[in-house]
Design a protein around this motif. Structure first.
Motif, PDB file in Angstrom:
ATOM      1  N   GLY A  25       0.781  -1.229   0.000  1.00  0.00           N
ATOM      2  CA  GLY A  25       0.000   0.000   0.000  1.00  0.00           C
ATOM      3  C   GLY A  25       0.812   1.279   0.000  1.00  0.00           C
ATOM      4  O   GLY A  25       0.265   2.366   0.142  1.00  0.00           O
ATOM      5  N   HIS A  26       2.116   1.169  -0.144  1.00  0.00           N
ATOM      6  CA  HIS A  26       2.981   2.346  -0.197  1.00  0.00           C
ATOM      7  C   HIS A  26       3.471   2.533  -1.626  1.00  0.00           C
ATOM      8  O   HIS A  26       3.422   1.615  -2.442  1.00  0.00           O
ATOM      9  CB  HIS A  26       4.194   2.175   0.728  1.00  0.00           C
ATOM     10  N   THR A  27       3.986   3.706  -1.905  1.00  0.00           N
ATOM     11  CA  THR A  27       4.571   3.968  -3.212  1.00  0.00           C
ATOM     12  C   THR A  27       6.073   3.731  -3.129  1.00  0.00           C
ATOM     13  O   THR A  27       6.750   4.324  -2.288  1.00  0.00           O
ATOM     14  CB  THR A  27       4.292   5.419  -3.656  1.00  0.00           C
ATOM     15  N   ALA A  28       6.570   2.859  -3.979  1.00  0.00           N
ATOM     16  CA  ALA A  28       8.007   2.578  -4.056  1.00  0.00           C
ATOM     17  C   ALA A  28       8.475   2.936  -5.456  1.00  0.00           C
ATOM     18  O   ALA A  28       7.855   2.545  -6.442  1.00  0.00           O
ATOM     19  CB  ALA A  28       8.289   1.111  -3.781  1.00  0.00           C
ATOM     20  N   LEU A  29       9.548   3.713  -5.539  1.00  0.00           N
ATOM     21  CA  LEU A  29      10.175   3.978  -6.827  1.00  0.00           C
ATOM     22  C   LEU A  29      11.389   3.076  -6.914  1.00  0.00           C
ATOM     23  O   LEU A  29      12.192   3.005  -5.976  1.00  0.00           O
ATOM     24  CB  LEU A  29      10.565   5.451  -6.954  1.00  0.00           C
ATOM     25  N   LYS A  30      11.486   2.375  -8.043  1.00  0.00           N
ATOM     26  CA  LYS A  30      12.514   1.347  -8.204  1.00  0.00           C
ATOM     27  C   LYS A  30      13.298   1.554  -9.487  1.00  0.00           C
ATOM     28  O   LYS A  30      12.810   2.144 -10.438  1.00  0.00           O
ATOM     29  CB  LYS A  30      11.863  -0.037  -8.254  1.00  0.00           C
ATOM     30  N   VAL A  31      14.497   1.018  -9.489  1.00  0.00           N
ATOM     31  CA  VAL A  31      15.314   0.932 -10.690  1.00  0.00           C
ATOM     32  C   VAL A  31      15.832  -0.497 -10.769  1.00  0.00           C
ATOM     33  O   VAL A  31      16.355  -1.028  -9.788  1.00  0.00           O
ATOM     34  CB  VAL A  31      16.463   1.977 -10.692  1.00  0.00           C
ATOM     35  N   LYS A  32      15.591  -1.143 -11.898  1.00  0.00           N
ATOM     36  CA  LYS A  32      16.008  -2.541 -12.084  1.00  0.00           C
ATOM     37  C   LYS A  32      15.496  -3.435 -10.958  1.00  0.00           C
ATOM     38  O   LYS A  32      16.195  -4.327 -10.476  1.00  0.00           O
ATOM     39  CB  LYS A  32      17.530  -2.649 -12.198  1.00  0.00           C
ATOM     40  N   GLY A  33      14.273  -3.166 -10.490  1.00  0.00           N
ATOM     41  CA  GLY A  33      13.660  -3.978  -9.460  1.00  0.00           C
ATOM     42  C   GLY A  33      14.069  -3.652  -8.035  1.00  0.00           C
ATOM     43  O   GLY A  33      13.566  -4.257  -7.092  1.00  0.00           O
ATOM     44  N   LYS A  34      14.975  -2.699  -7.841  1.00  0.00           N
ATOM     45  CA  LYS A  34      15.443  -2.337  -6.501  1.00  0.00           C
ATOM     46  C   LYS A  34      14.853  -0.986  -6.099  1.00  0.00           C
ATOM     47  O   LYS A  34      14.956  -0.008  -6.837  1.00  0.00           O
ATOM     48  CB  LYS A  34      16.967  -2.232  -6.475  1.00  0.00           C
ATOM     49  N   THR A  35      14.294  -0.934  -4.909  1.00  0.00           N
ATOM     50  CA  THR A  35      13.687   0.302  -4.416  1.00  0.00           C
ATOM     51  C   THR A  35      14.764   1.312  -4.058  1.00  0.00           C
ATOM     52  O   THR A  35      15.734   0.985  -3.366  1.00  0.00           O
ATOM     53  CB  THR A  35      12.818   0.014  -3.179  1.00  0.00           C
ATOM     54  N   PHE A  36      14.570   2.568  -4.515  1.00  0.00           N
ATOM     55  CA  PHE A  36      15.473   3.636  -4.102  1.00  0.00           C
ATOM     56  C   PHE A  36      14.761   4.683  -3.259  1.00  0.00           C
ATOM     57  O   PHE A  36      15.412   5.510  -2.619  1.00  0.00           O
ATOM     58  CB  PHE A  36      16.224   4.267  -5.288  1.00  0.00           C
ATOM     59  N   VAL A  37      13.440   4.673  -3.224  1.00  0.00           N
ATOM     60  CA  VAL A  37      12.709   5.550  -2.305  1.00  0.00           C
ATOM     61  C   VAL A  37      11.331   4.971  -2.037  1.00  0.00           C
ATOM     62  O   VAL A  37      10.699   4.404  -2.924  1.00  0.00           O
ATOM     63  CB  VAL A  37      12.592   7.004  -2.840  1.00  0.00           C
ATOM     64  N   TRP A  38      10.927   5.073  -0.787  1.00  0.00           N
ATOM     65  CA  TRP A  38       9.559   4.753  -0.374  1.00  0.00           C
ATOM     66  C   TRP A  38       8.885   6.083  -0.083  1.00  0.00           C
ATOM     67  O   TRP A  38       9.442   6.918   0.633  1.00  0.00           O
ATOM     68  CB  TRP A  38       9.555   3.929   0.915  1.00  0.00           C
ATOM     69  N   LEU A  39       7.704   6.296  -0.622  1.00  0.00           N
ATOM     70  CA  LEU A  39       6.926   7.506  -0.361  1.00  0.00           C
ATOM     71  C   LEU A  39       5.593   7.083   0.244  1.00  0.00           C
ATOM     72  O   LEU A  39       4.989   6.103  -0.193  1.00  0.00           O
ATOM     73  CB  LEU A  39       6.667   8.269  -1.663  1.00  0.00           C
TER      74      LEU A  39
END
Length: 117
Positions: A25-39
Motif C-alpha cells: 500500500g505504499h509507493t516505491a520507486l525502483k530501478v532494475k527492481g530495486k527500491t530507491f525511495v519509499w513515499l
C-alpha cells in the motif's frame, strides 16, 4: 496527494529506468527492481525513506529524520516524516533521492544523473 509527494514522485520517476510499484500500500520507486525511495502519505503525514550512504550522518541531524526501521537503518536507510502542514525542503529531498538512486542503481545508470543532482 500533497505537493511534496507529487513533486518528489515526479522527480524520482524522471530518473533513468525508474518505475513505480505499490507493495504493502505504499509507493516505491525502483530501478532494475530495486527500491530507491519509499513515499507515503497517510492521514496527512508525509514520509519518505531513502538510502544515504554519504549523507546519512548529516541527515540524522534533522528532527524529521531517523534511521529506518526493520533494521534498514544499519544499511544507511533514513526515514523522514513531516506532520500535516510541514513543508519539506524539496531541494534537499531531491538531492537525497538522487543519492539513494545512485546507491541502488547499476553504476551505468547512476552515472547518467547530472552532477548537481
Amino acid at each position: 496527494m500533497s505537493g511534496a509527494f507529487a513533486a518528489l514522485r515526479a522527480h524520482g520517476l524522471a530518473f533513468p529506468e525508474a518505475e513505480e510499484d505499490h507493495p504493502w500500500g505504499h509507493t516505491a520507486l525502483k530501478v532494475k527492481g530495486k527500491t530507491f525511495v519509499w513515499l507515503d502519505e497517510t492521514d496527512g503525514l508525509f514520509s519518505l525513506t531513502v538510502k544515504l550512504p554519504v549523507s546519512r550522518d548529516f541527515a540524522e541531524m534533522f528532527d524529521f529524520a531517523s534511521p529506518a526501521g526493520y533494521g534498514l537503518g544499519k544499511s544507511g536507510w533514513i526515514s523522514c516524516r513531516f506532520a500535516p502542514g510541514e513543508k519539506p525542503d524539496l531541494d534537499l529531498m531531491k538531492r537525497w533521492l538522487a543519492e539513494s538512486y545512485r546507491a541502488v542503481a547499476p553504476k551505468k545508470l547512476g552515472a547518467l544523473l547530472s552532477a548537481d543532482e
